[in-house]
Design a protein around this motif. Structure first.
Motif, PDB file in Angstrom:
ATOM      1  N   LYS A 169     -13.897  11.978   3.654  1.00 54.27           N
ATOM      2  CA  LYS A 169     -14.050  10.490   4.552  1.00 54.27           C
ATOM      3  C   LYS A 169     -14.907  10.762   5.754  1.00 54.27           C
ATOM      4  CE  LYS A 169     -11.157   6.571   6.301  1.00 54.27           C
ATOM      5  NZ  LYS A 169      -9.801   6.039   6.068  1.00 54.27           N
TER       6      LYS A 169
ATOM      7  N   SER B 132     -18.562  11.177   4.987  1.00 57.10           N
ATOM      8  CA  SER B 132     -19.279   9.942   4.207  1.00 57.10           C
ATOM      9  C   SER B 132     -20.490   9.406   4.727  1.00 57.10           C
ATOM     10  CB  SER B 132     -18.173   8.573   4.121  1.00 57.10           C
ATOM     11  OG  SER B 132     -17.143   9.002   3.361  1.00 57.10           O
TER      12      SER B 132
ATOM     13  N   LEU C 169     -12.931   6.358  -2.868  1.00 57.91           N
ATOM     14  CA  LEU C 169     -13.307   6.551  -1.560  1.00 57.91           C
ATOM     15  C   LEU C 169     -14.856   6.263  -1.104  1.00 57.91           C
ATOM     16  CD1 LEU C 169     -12.842   7.704   1.501  1.00 57.91           C
ATOM     17  CD2 LEU C 169     -13.472  10.033   0.404  1.00 57.91           C
TER      18      LEU C 169
END
Length: 425
Positions: free
Chosen positions: A328, A331, A371
Motif C-alpha cells: 500500500k 502503490s 489492493l
C-alpha cells in the motif's frame, strides 16, 4: 611403400624434398638454438613445399621433431603469418630471408584463410605446448596492426575469426584491440568487422556471445571506438552498415541488460534510503528514455525491488497483512509505471509468479490484486484478461479459485456500468 632414410626402410612421413630432409637431419646444435638458423630451416622447407598447404602441414609436423619449436615459437608463427621474423611494429627486416608461403602472401578470401587455419590447428594439436605461444603471437600481431597493409589486416582478421570459432584461440586475445592508438585511428573497429564476419560465418552469434561472456568481453565491445563514440547508436550504425546486424542487436541487448541491472541496483538503494517517490519516478523515467527500456520491463524491476526491501514474516497467517501494508505504501510508485494494459498484465504475472515461488504468499495473491485495484495500480480489463486466458500455469488452480468472486464482482460492475451508459443514451 617405404622411403630410404640412412640405409633402412621406413614408413614414416615421406620427405618433402631431399634438401629439406638434409637441412633437418644435419642441423647442428648452433642451428637448433639460433633464431636466424631456425628461420632459414623453416623458410627453406616452406619454399620446397610451395603453396600446397597439405604438404606444408606435413612438413611442419615432421620439423617439430628436429627443430626447437618450444624455444622459437614466436619466430615460427611470424614466418607462417608474415613470411619472416617481424621487427617491433610489424615490419619485416629488409636483409631477412622471407617466404611467400604465408598468410600475408596468400589470396584474400575466406576459403584460403580456412585452409591456413587447418595448418595452425594441425600444428598446435600435434605440439600442444605451442598453444600459449600462438596466443601470445596473435596478441602481438593485433598490436602491430598499423604496421600491416589493409589486405594483410583483412587476412589476419579472417584467420583470427576462424580460429576463435574452432576454439584454437581464446577470445581474451581481443584485449589487444582496445589499444588506444588502434582505437583512435579506427583500425580496431575495421579489423573487428572482418573478424566477426568470419567468426559468425563459422558458428553463429549465440556461440560468439558464449565465448565473449566466458572472458568478460561481452560488455566491452563498444570500447572498439573512441570514448566520444561509445554509444549503442554509433556501434549499431557502424556494424549494421558493415553487414553485421546480428552483432549490433547483440550489443544493444547487452547494453539493455546492463542498464536493467544498474536500474534495479539504484532503485533498491533509493528505496532503502527512503527517497521521495517523485524523485524515484523522475530517475526511472530518465533511465527508460536513455536506455530505451519499456514500461513492461520497468514494472517488473520495480516489483522485484519493492519485494526485496523487506524481511518477510515466515508465518503464512501474518505475511499477507505485512504484504498489504508494505505494498500500500509503494502503490503510488507502481501506479506511475502501469499506464499501459500490457504493463498491468506484466505486473499481474509477476505477482502470480512471486506468490507461487514463495509459498507463504500463496493465500495473499487475491488480497494483493484487490489492493492494487483499489489503489488504481491495476484496472479491471487486464485483471479479467489475466483470469480468462493470460495467467501462468504456476499455481493456476489455486489463484483462479481465489480470484473467482472478485472477478464475478468486476464483471457485474462492468455490466451495470454498460447498462447505465445505455440508459443515459
Amino acid at each position: 611403400m617405404g622411403y630410404w632414410w640412412g640405409g633402412s626402410t621406413s614408413t614414416a612421413i615421406p620427405p618433402t624434398s631431399a634438401s629439406v630432409q638434409q637441412t633437418l637431419v644435419f642441423a647442428d646444435e648452433k642451428e637448433r638454438f639460433d633464431p636466424t638458423q631456425f628461420q632459414d630451416c623453416i623458410i627453406q622447407g616452406l619454399t620446397e613445399t610451395g603453396t600446397d598447404l597439405e604438404a606444408v602441414a606435413k612438413f611442419l609436423d615432421a620439423s617439430g621433431a628436429k627443430l626447437d619449436y618450444r624455444r622459437y615459437a614466436e619466430t615460427l608463427f611470424d614466418i607462417l603469418v608474415a613470411g619472416g621474423m617481424l621487427a617491433p611494429g610489424g615490419t619485416l627486416a629488409d636483409d631477412m630471408t622471407r617466404t611467400d608461403v604465408c598468410v600475408f602472401a596468400a589470396q584474400e578470401d575466406l576459403e584460403t584463410m580456412q585452409a591456413f587455419a587447418q595448418v595452425f590447428n594441425k600444428l598446435i594439436r600435434r605440439y600442444k605446448y605451442l598453444e600459449k605461444g600462438f596466443e601470445d603471437e596473435v596478441k602481438k600481431l593485433l598490436l602491430f596492426l598499423k604496421g600491416f597493409s589493409e589486405s594483410e589486416r583483412n587476412k589476419l582478421a579472417m584467420l583470427t575469426g576462424i580460429l576463435l570459432a574452432n576454439g584454437t584461440l581464446n577470445a581474451s586475445i581481443l584485449n589487444s584491440l582496445y589499444n588506444e592508438n588502434l582505437v583512435k585511428e579506427g583500425v580496431s573497429a575495421a579489423f573487428a568487422v572482418k573478424l566477426f564476419k568470419s567468426w559468425i560465418n563459422e558458428k553463429d552469434i549465440n556461440a560468439v556471445a558464449v565465448s565473449l561472456r566466458k572472458v568478460n568481453m561481452d560488455n566491452r565491445l563498444m570500447e572498439l571506438f573512441p570514448a566520444n563514440k561509445q554509444s549503442v547508436e554509433h556501434f549499431s550504425k557502424y556494424f549494421t552498415e558493415a553487414g553485421l546486424k546480428e552483432l549490433s542487436e547483440y550489443v544493444r541487448n547487452q547494453q539493455t541488460i546492463g542498464a536493467r541491472k544498474e536500474l534495479q541496483k539504484e532503485l533498491q538503494e533509493q528505496m532503502s534510503r527512503g527517497d521521495p517517490f517523485k524523485d524515484i519516478i523522475l530517475y526511472v523515467k530518465e533511465e527508460m528514455k536513455k536506455n530505451n527500456i519499456s514500461e513492461q520491463t520497468v514494472i517488473a524491476i520495480i516489483w522485484s525491488s519493492v519485494m526485496s526491501t523487506v524481511e518477510w514474516n515466515k508465518k503464512e497467517e501474518l505475511v499477507a497483512e505485512q504484504a498489504i501494508k508494505h505494498l500500500k505504501q509503494y502503490s503510488p510508485l507502481l501506479a506511475a509505471f502501469t499506464t499501459q494494459g500490457q504493463s498491468e498484465l506484466t505486473l499481474l504475472l509477476k505477482i502470480q509468479e512471486y506468490c507461487y515461488d514463495n509459498i507463504h504468499f500463496m493465500k495473499a495473491f487475491q488480497k494483493i490484486v484487490v489492493l492494487f485495484y483499489k489503489a488504481e495500480v491495476l484496472s479491471e480489463e487486464p485483471i479479467l484478461k489475466w483470469y480468462k486466458d493470460a495467467h501462468l500455469a504456476k499455481g493456476k488452480s489455486v489463484f483462479l479459485e481465489q480470484m473467482k468472486k472478485f472477478v464475478e464482482w468486476l464483471k457485474n460492475a462492468e455490466e451495470e456500468s454498460e447498462s447505465e451508459a445505455e440508459e443515459g443514451d
